[in-house]
Design a protein around this motif. Structure first.
Motif, PDB file in Angstrom:
ATOM      1  N   PRO A 173       3.820  -5.864  -6.593  1.00  0.00           N
ATOM      2  CA  PRO A 173       2.808  -4.850  -6.222  1.00  0.00           C
ATOM      3  C   PRO A 173       1.819  -4.536  -7.351  1.00  0.00           C
ATOM      4  CG  PRO A 173       4.998  -4.139  -5.532  1.00  0.00           C
ATOM      5  CD  PRO A 173       5.184  -5.356  -6.389  1.00  0.00           C
ATOM      6  N   GLN A 212      -0.774  -7.245  -7.185  1.00  0.00           N
ATOM      7  CA  GLN A 212      -1.694  -7.050  -6.058  1.00  0.00           C
ATOM      8  C   GLN A 212      -2.756  -6.035  -6.418  1.00  0.00           C
ATOM      9  OE1 GLN A 212       0.942  -6.129  -2.799  1.00  0.00           O
ATOM     10  NE2 GLN A 212       0.656  -8.151  -1.912  1.00  0.00           N
ATOM     11  N   LEU A 240       1.552   3.510  -9.826  1.00  0.00           N
ATOM     12  CA  LEU A 240       1.909   2.741  -8.628  1.00  0.00           C
ATOM     13  C   LEU A 240       2.946   3.556  -7.886  1.00  0.00           C
ATOM     14  CD1 LEU A 240       1.925  -0.515 -10.621  1.00  0.00           C
ATOM     15  CD2 LEU A 240       0.518  -0.198  -8.599  1.00  0.00           C
ATOM     16  N   GLN A 252       7.462   3.567  -3.553  1.00  0.00           N
ATOM     17  CA  GLN A 252       7.456   2.809  -2.317  1.00  0.00           C
ATOM     18  C   GLN A 252       8.212   3.601  -1.265  1.00  0.00           C
ATOM     19  OE1 GLN A 252       9.296  -0.614  -4.040  1.00  0.00           O
ATOM     20  NE2 GLN A 252       7.378  -1.570  -4.538  1.00  0.00           N
ATOM     21  N   GLU A 270      10.701   0.098   1.875  1.00  0.00           N
ATOM     22  CA  GLU A 270      10.233  -0.932   0.957  1.00  0.00           C
ATOM     23  C   GLU A 270      10.992  -0.905  -0.363  1.00  0.00           C
ATOM     24  OE1 GLU A 270       5.484  -1.090   2.040  1.00  0.00           O
ATOM     25  OE2 GLU A 270       6.251   0.512   0.785  1.00  0.00           O
ATOM     26  N   SER A 297      10.044  -6.215  -2.117  1.00  0.00           N
ATOM     27  CA  SER A 297       8.678  -6.190  -2.591  1.00  0.00           C
ATOM     28  C   SER A 297       7.934  -7.270  -1.865  1.00  0.00           C
ATOM     29  CB  SER A 297       8.629  -6.397  -4.094  1.00  0.00           C
ATOM     30  OG  SER A 297       9.239  -7.595  -4.421  1.00  0.00           O
TER      31      SER A 297
END
Lengths: 80, 463
Positions: free
Chosen positions: B421, B424, B451, B454, B458, B462
């Motif tokens: 993540p 990304q 970040l 989650q 999740e 990942s």
């Protein structure tokens, strides 16, 4: 007299001292206070302290310095 | 002596990489395996495995005697040290050679010389390679440090001569800070590395980390252009690229030819990397240190040059001269690499060993995934968190980053959180897209762009 077992909070390598050559955090027979550091567990080069949640006397270690431990594995006994 | 059987003195994804290269050359492979690594991918791929001791690396992968003996006992005639562990240990290289085996890397003397940062710096200066203004060798005490810092100009960095990977580095802004930090740094270096030697260097606030890949056969050396590795967290590289888009062609030429001069001066054999700081505001570059081994991020160089570095390391070790001439090395397109680690970016990058319950690997044109993962693999907690390196190559930098974003969407690792993540988010960031960053950019960016946690669904996946 109640014996409490401290378990590994996560898997990794167990250390009894802060770095090689330094004195151990605790030895068998030592008094342990709440919040005392018993050892360290290294997970992927990151270190987590193993902290006593109860006071008492350390009566036995179940693992050696630098042993591989699994999460939940008994590390030592404290006579509270 | 011709190599026929290679001992892989490492683990994880680089062990897989070494086995693949060895196999393409027709060499048999023997994989070193600690008690925690019996099921790792390299152990499954190798022709043979040999047990090298307990999980703890100091008793296995870092145990020189055990590793050399395992190589001898398994009938190997060469040892590839990979990166980390014993890869830059001159004594290990000597022991391998003393046992009559080929060490796939430079000579022990080169490792010793270039591994000592103060000596490497002297060699660089002798080769006419610019170095960061700094102390002439080690500073003995506070008084000497203050005297040296007056010449260098503040702020200065205090570095441990025996340090590495960013460890043991402090910054002093004035003489008072220096007087406080020198004794601390000496003590720390002594404890961490068994050597309290310190030196000083000018601290460059907004520097880029640029490094040049070289290959040498002991006589001739060539460069394979440079990599840009400024995106770092806690001085560990997170995202790497080749080439460095911030360089003008004349700057690239000056940088890369300086690396060849230094490599040839020390008679470099094998693959090596010269690390530089690049000050974009002045266009100056300064040599900082050399890594006398293959690096984690070598695939981006392989993608833009089409040259297999690990295979060339083995061919050179096997006595072949370097038949690639500088003019044959062409820079083709752009490559980016994302380090996929077993860490949870939503929880302060907490290490996250665990079992891979499902795995979907990205593919398609220009994508390469060098990994140690397979479905069902239990990632052990005892070693580095690097799981694999996702590499995207395309005609331009912009296209390579778009391709990386596309590949990251395809990557699916279930069972443990990974740093995918983070990558990304980086691939979508305007500054990353524009190539505007420096070595401390990522930590500032992480502070400004947490970040978020989650969702529970999740949490152990990942995507």
């Amino acid at each position: 007299m109640t014996v409490k077992t401290i378990q590994a909070p996560l898997p990794g390598t167990f250390y009894r001292s802060a770095s090689p050559g330094e004195p151990v955090f605790k030895s068998v027979g030592d008094a342990v206070a709440v919040g005392d550091t018993i050892g360290l567990i290294e997970v992927m080069k990151s270190f987590t302290s193993v902290i006593a949640e109860e006071a008492g006397t350390l009566v036995a270690f179940h693992v050696e310095n630098e042993d591989a431990v699994m999460a939940g594995q008994p590390l030592c006994d404290i006579d509270a | 002596m011709a190599i026929s059987k290679v001992f892989v003195a490492n683990r994880g994804e680089i062990a897989v990489r070494i086995i693949r290269a060895a196999r393409e050359l027709g060499f048999a492979t023997v994989q070193a395996v600690s008690a925690a690594d019996g099921t790792m991918l390299a152990a499954r791929l190798a022709d043979e495995t040999v047990s090298v001791g307990p999980a703890h690396a100091t008793k296995s992968y870092l145990n020189k005697q055990v590793m050399v003996q395992a190589a001898i006992d398994s009938g190997c005639d060469a040892v590839h040290p990979g990166y980390g562990f014993l890869s830059e240990n001159a004594e290990f290289a000597e022991m391998v050679e003393a046992a009559g085996l080929v060490f796939i890397g430079p000579t022990p003397d080169t490792i010793r010389k270039m591994g000592d940062k103060a000596r490497a710096r002297q060699e660089a200066m002798a080769a006419g390679v610019p170095t960061v203004p700094g102390s002439a060798g080690l500073v003995e005490d506070v008084a000497a440090a203050i005297l040296a810092a007056r010449e260098i100009g503040y702020p200065v960095m205090i570095k441990a001569s025996a340090g590495g990977g960013g460890r043991g580095i402090r910054v002093a802004r004035d003489a008072a800070e220096l007087a406080t930090l020198i004794p601390q740094a000496t003590g720390e270096a002594k404890a961490a590395f068994g050597d309290g030697g310190l030196y000083l260097e000018r601290f460059i606030g907004k520097a880029r980390h640029i490094e040049v890949q070289i290959l040498g056969d002991g006589t001739h050396a060539i460069h394979l252009f440079e990599r840009e590795c400024s995106l770092q967290r806690r001085r560990q590289k997170v995202w790497e690229e080749a080439p460095a888009a911030c360089l003008r062609p004349d700057q690239r030429e000056a940088l890369c030819t300086s690396a060849v001069r230094l490599a040839e001066r020390v008679g470099y054999r094998g693959a090596g990397t010269l690390e530089y700081l690049f000050d974009e505001t002045t266009g100056e570059f300064f040599f900082i240190e050399m890594n006398t081994r293959i690096q984690v991020e070598h695939p981006v160089t392989e993608m833009i040059t089409g040259i297999d570095l690990v295979r060339w390391m083995m061919r050179i070790a096997n006595g072949e001269p370097l038949t690639i001439h500088q003019g044959d090395v062409r820079l083709n397109g752009h490559a980016v690499e994302a380090r996929i680690c077993a860490e949870d970016p939503a929880l302060g990058f907490r290490p996250s060993p665990g079992t891979v319950t499902a795995l979907e690997v990205p593919g398609g044109m220009g994508i390469r995934f060098d990994t140690m993962l397979y479905p069902g693999y239990a990632v052990p907690p005892f070693y580095d968190s690097l799981l694999g390196k996702l590499v995207a190559h395309d005609e331009t930098r912009e296209a390579a980053i778009t391709r990386m974003a596309r590949a990251l969407r395809e990557l699916r690792v279930e069972g443990l959180p990974t740093t995918a993540p983070l990558h990304q988010a980086l691939a979508a960031d305007p500054d990353v897209r524009a190539g505007v960053f420096h070595t401390r950019w990522l930590e500032d960016w992480l502070a400004a762009h947490p970040l978020g946690s989650q969702t529970p669904n999740e949490a152990d996946t990942s995507r």
